[in-house]
Design a protein around this motif. Sequence first.
Motif, PDB file in Angstrom:
ATOM      1  N   GLU A   1       2.794  31.254  21.139  1.00  6.97           N
ATOM      2  CA  GLU A   1       2.123  32.470  20.655  1.00  6.97           C
ATOM      3  C   GLU A   1       2.102  33.556  21.720  1.00  6.97           C
ATOM      4  OE1 GLU A   1      -1.642  32.063  18.705  1.00  6.97           O
ATOM      5  OE2 GLU A   1      -1.001  30.247  17.677  1.00  6.97           O
ATOM      6  N   PHE A   2       1.863  33.162  22.983  1.00  8.39           N
ATOM      7  CA  PHE A   2       1.888  34.138  24.071  1.00  8.39           C
ATOM      8  C   PHE A   2       3.267  34.775  24.177  1.00  8.39           C
ATOM      9  CE2 PHE A   2      -1.631  31.548  26.146  1.00  8.39           C
ATOM     10  CZ  PHE A   2      -2.618  32.436  25.773  1.00  8.39           C
ATOM     11  N   ASN A   3       4.314  33.967  24.059  1.00 10.82           N
ATOM     12  CA  ASN A   3       5.671  34.505  24.134  1.00 10.82           C
ATOM     13  C   ASN A   3       5.932  35.514  23.025  1.00 10.82           C
ATOM     14  OD1 ASN A   3       6.506  33.206  26.447  1.00 10.82           O
ATOM     15  ND2 ASN A   3       7.332  31.448  25.361  1.00 10.82           N
ATOM     16  N   VAL A   4       5.486  35.210  21.814  1.00 15.34           N
ATOM     17  CA  VAL A   4       5.661  36.138  20.694  1.00 15.34           C
ATOM     18  C   VAL A   4       4.927  37.445  20.981  1.00 15.34           C
ATOM     19  CG1 VAL A   4       5.046  36.531  18.270  1.00 15.34           C
ATOM     20  CG2 VAL A   4       6.073  34.377  18.953  1.00 15.34           C
ATOM     21  N   ALA A   5       3.683  37.339  21.434  1.00 12.94           N
ATOM     22  CA  ALA A   5       2.897  38.541  21.726  1.00 12.94           C
ATOM     23  C   ALA A   5       3.534  39.361  22.840  1.00 12.94           C
ATOM     24  CB  ALA A   5       1.469  38.161  22.097  1.00 12.94           C
ATOM     25  N   LEU A   6       4.037  38.702  23.870  1.00 14.35           N
ATOM     26  CA  LEU A   6       4.676  39.424  24.972  1.00 14.35           C
ATOM     27  C   LEU A   6       5.954  40.124  24.519  1.00 14.35           C
ATOM     28  CD1 LEU A   6       4.167  36.898  27.904  1.00 14.35           C
ATOM     29  CD2 LEU A   6       3.119  39.158  27.648  1.00 14.35           C
ATOM     30  N   LYS A   7       6.737  39.472  23.676  1.00 11.07           N
ATOM     31  CA  LYS A   7       7.959  40.101  23.166  1.00 11.07           C
ATOM     32  C   LYS A   7       7.629  41.342  22.347  1.00 11.07           C
ATOM     33  CE  LYS A   7      10.877  36.039  23.122  1.00 11.07           C
ATOM     34  NZ  LYS A   7      11.582  35.045  22.313  1.00 11.07           N
ATOM     35  N   PHE A   8       6.614  41.246  21.487  1.00 12.43           N
ATOM     36  CA  PHE A   8       6.222  42.406  20.693  1.00 12.43           C
ATOM     37  C   PHE A   8       5.709  43.529  21.586  1.00 12.43           C
ATOM     38  CE2 PHE A   8       5.916  39.496  16.968  1.00 12.43           C
ATOM     39  CZ  PHE A   8       6.842  40.163  16.202  1.00 12.43           C
ATOM     40  N   GLU A   9       4.961  43.183  22.615  1.00 11.80           N
ATOM     41  CA  GLU A   9       4.440  44.194  23.535  1.00 11.80           C
ATOM     42  C   GLU A   9       5.589  44.871  24.286  1.00 11.80           C
ATOM     43  OE1 GLU A   9       1.606  46.580  25.440  1.00 11.80           O
ATOM     44  OE2 GLU A   9       1.541  45.392  23.619  1.00 11.80           O
ATOM     45  N   GLN A  10       6.568  44.100  24.707  1.00 16.73           N
ATOM     46  CA  GLN A  10       7.729  44.677  25.392  1.00 16.73           C
ATOM     47  C   GLN A  10       8.504  45.600  24.451  1.00 16.73           C
ATOM     48  OE1 GLN A  10       9.696  41.112  26.654  1.00 16.73           O
ATOM     49  NE2 GLN A  10       8.465  40.906  28.516  1.00 16.73           N
ATOM     50  N   ARG A  11       8.691  45.182  23.205  1.00 15.69           N
ATOM     51  CA  ARG A  11       9.380  46.035  22.227  1.00 15.69           C
ATOM     52  C   ARG A  11       8.601  47.310  21.970  1.00 15.69           C
ATOM     53  NH1 ARG A  11      10.799  41.377  17.904  1.00 15.69           N
ATOM     54  NH2 ARG A  11      12.464  40.391  19.069  1.00 15.69           N
ATOM     55  N   ARG A  12       7.273  47.187  21.864  1.00 16.38           N
ATOM     56  CA  ARG A  12       6.432  48.353  21.620  1.00 16.38           C
ATOM     57  C   ARG A  12       6.548  49.329  22.782  1.00 16.38           C
ATOM     58  NH1 ARG A  12       1.785  50.495  22.912  1.00 16.38           N
ATOM     59  NH2 ARG A  12       1.244  48.870  24.377  1.00 16.38           N
ATOM     60  N   LYS A  13       6.524  48.831  24.001  1.00 18.55           N
ATOM     61  CA  LYS A  13       6.640  49.704  25.172  1.00 18.55           C
ATOM     62  C   LYS A  13       8.004  50.381  25.223  1.00 18.55           C
ATOM     63  CE  LYS A  13       3.242  47.541  28.173  1.00 18.55           C
ATOM     64  NZ  LYS A  13       3.016  46.790  29.412  1.00 18.55           N
ATOM     65  N   ARG A  14       9.064  49.638  24.889  1.00 19.81           N
ATOM     66  CA  ARG A  14      10.402  50.246  24.860  1.00 19.81           C
ATOM     67  C   ARG A  14      10.471  51.330  23.787  1.00 19.81           C
ATOM     68  NH1 ARG A  14      12.457  44.810  25.582  1.00 19.81           N
ATOM     69  NH2 ARG A  14      12.863  44.731  23.351  1.00 19.81           N
ATOM     70  N   SER A  15       9.890  51.056  22.619  1.00 20.69           N
ATOM     71  CA  SER A  15       9.885  52.046  21.538  1.00 20.69           C
ATOM     72  C   SER A  15       9.124  53.296  21.955  1.00 20.69           C
ATOM     73  CB  SER A  15       9.249  51.474  20.275  1.00 20.69           C
ATOM     74  OG  SER A  15      10.023  50.439  19.757  1.00 20.69           O
ATOM     75  N   LEU A  16       7.968  53.103  22.563  1.00 16.56           N
ATOM     76  CA  LEU A  16       7.187  54.255  23.024  1.00 16.56           C
ATOM     77  C   LEU A  16       7.939  55.030  24.091  1.00 16.56           C
ATOM     78  CD1 LEU A  16       3.572  52.795  23.214  1.00 16.56           C
ATOM     79  CD2 LEU A  16       4.457  54.452  21.582  1.00 16.56           C
ATOM     80  N   ALA A  17       8.643  54.334  24.986  1.00 14.77           N
ATOM     81  CA  ALA A  17       9.417  55.013  26.025  1.00 14.77           C
ATOM     82  C   ALA A  17      10.540  55.839  25.397  1.00 14.77           C
ATOM     83  CB  ALA A  17       9.985  53.996  27.007  1.00 14.77           C
ATOM     84  N   ARG A  18      11.207  55.277  24.388  1.00 19.88           N
ATOM     85  CA  ARG A  18      12.274  56.032  23.715  1.00 19.88           C
ATOM     86  C   ARG A  18      11.718  57.260  22.998  1.00 19.88           C
ATOM     87  NH1 ARG A  18      14.128  51.202  20.854  1.00 19.88           N
ATOM     88  NH2 ARG A  18      14.814  49.877  22.536  1.00 19.88           N
ATOM     89  N   ILE A  19      10.590  57.085  22.331  1.00 19.53           N
ATOM     90  CA  ILE A  19       9.973  58.202  21.619  1.00 19.53           C
ATOM     91  C   ILE A  19       9.576  59.289  22.611  1.00 19.53           C
ATOM     92  CG2 ILE A  19       7.912  58.900  20.323  1.00 19.53           C
ATOM     93  CD1 ILE A  19       8.126  56.128  18.905  1.00 19.53           C
TER      94      ILE A  19
ATOM     95  N   SER B   1      12.717  61.041  23.880  1.00 22.26           N
ATOM     96  CA  SER B   1      13.325  61.949  22.901  1.00 22.26           C
ATOM     97  C   SER B   1      12.454  63.179  22.698  1.00 22.26           C
ATOM     98  CB  SER B   1      13.592  61.246  21.580  1.00 22.26           C
ATOM     99  OG  SER B   1      12.428  61.090  20.830  1.00 22.26           O
ATOM    100  N   GLN B   2      11.123  63.016  22.750  1.00 26.49           N
ATOM    101  CA  GLN B   2      10.249  64.183  22.631  1.00 26.49           C
ATOM    102  C   GLN B   2      10.405  65.092  23.837  1.00 26.49           C
ATOM    103  OE1 GLN B   2       6.353  62.479  22.057  1.00 26.49           O
ATOM    104  NE2 GLN B   2       6.575  62.408  19.830  1.00 26.49           N
ATOM    105  N   ALA B   3      10.561  64.512  25.021  1.00 25.50           N
ATOM    106  CA  ALA B   3      10.756  65.320  26.228  1.00 25.50           C
ATOM    107  C   ALA B   3      12.081  66.071  26.157  1.00 25.50           C
ATOM    108  CB  ALA B   3      10.706  64.433  27.465  1.00 25.50           C
ATOM    109  N   GLN B   4      13.120  65.412  25.659  1.00 28.77           N
ATOM    110  CA  GLN B   4      14.413  66.078  25.518  1.00 28.77           C
ATOM    111  C   GLN B   4      14.328  67.207  24.494  1.00 28.77           C
ATOM    112  OE1 GLN B   4      17.077  62.897  24.526  1.00 28.77           O
ATOM    113  NE2 GLN B   4      17.421  62.318  26.669  1.00 28.77           N
TER     114      GLN B   4
END
Length: 183
Positions: free
Chosen positions: A84-102, A105-108
């Motif tokens: 369960e910790f691994n699943v939560a960490l993967k989702f958190e990493q994906r969320r952070k990557r998504s936020l970084a991309r957003i 792109s907003q900065a660009q």
Amino acid sequence: MDIFESFCRTCGNECPESVGIYEESVRALDKMVPLAEMLAACLPASLPPMDPGDDYPKQICRICVKKLSLAYEFSHQWLGAHAEFNVALKFEQRRKRSLARITQSQAQSQSQLQQSQPQDEEQLPTEAPATDVEPLKAAAPASVATTTSSSETRLGFRCGICNESFHTEKACKFHFKFSHKDL
């Protein structure tokens, strides 16, 4: 060998009421599990595997059976929590990557917008581009998460306390449980 006929393989004590390791099963995790399987799961990998044909004792005392059951259940509980910790960490990493991309792109978009405006004119504040994604619904403080009705929404669960958004209800509940444990 007959010299170990009445000795427990796990504690080494002589025990008149023992159970056969290779013949018996006990209830663990709501199912019947063979004692040999439980021992194999709980023993360190550095030890040689158990073999019914070896010369070691083939029985285990009832006290050790209880200890073995607890160790087996604890091991499976730990593995489940770890997964369960691994699943939560993967989702958190994906969320952070998504936020970084957003954010990137907003900065660009912002820099392109600023470059296209003439330098002489006073710059007016710009609004964030409108999206066609419905807003996420918040999870109740009791860690109950709700989904949005739109299939276009990528992060369908939101913490009712800090408004973090998550892909799954389980990840949202996990976040709530560990991030807001004092509430």
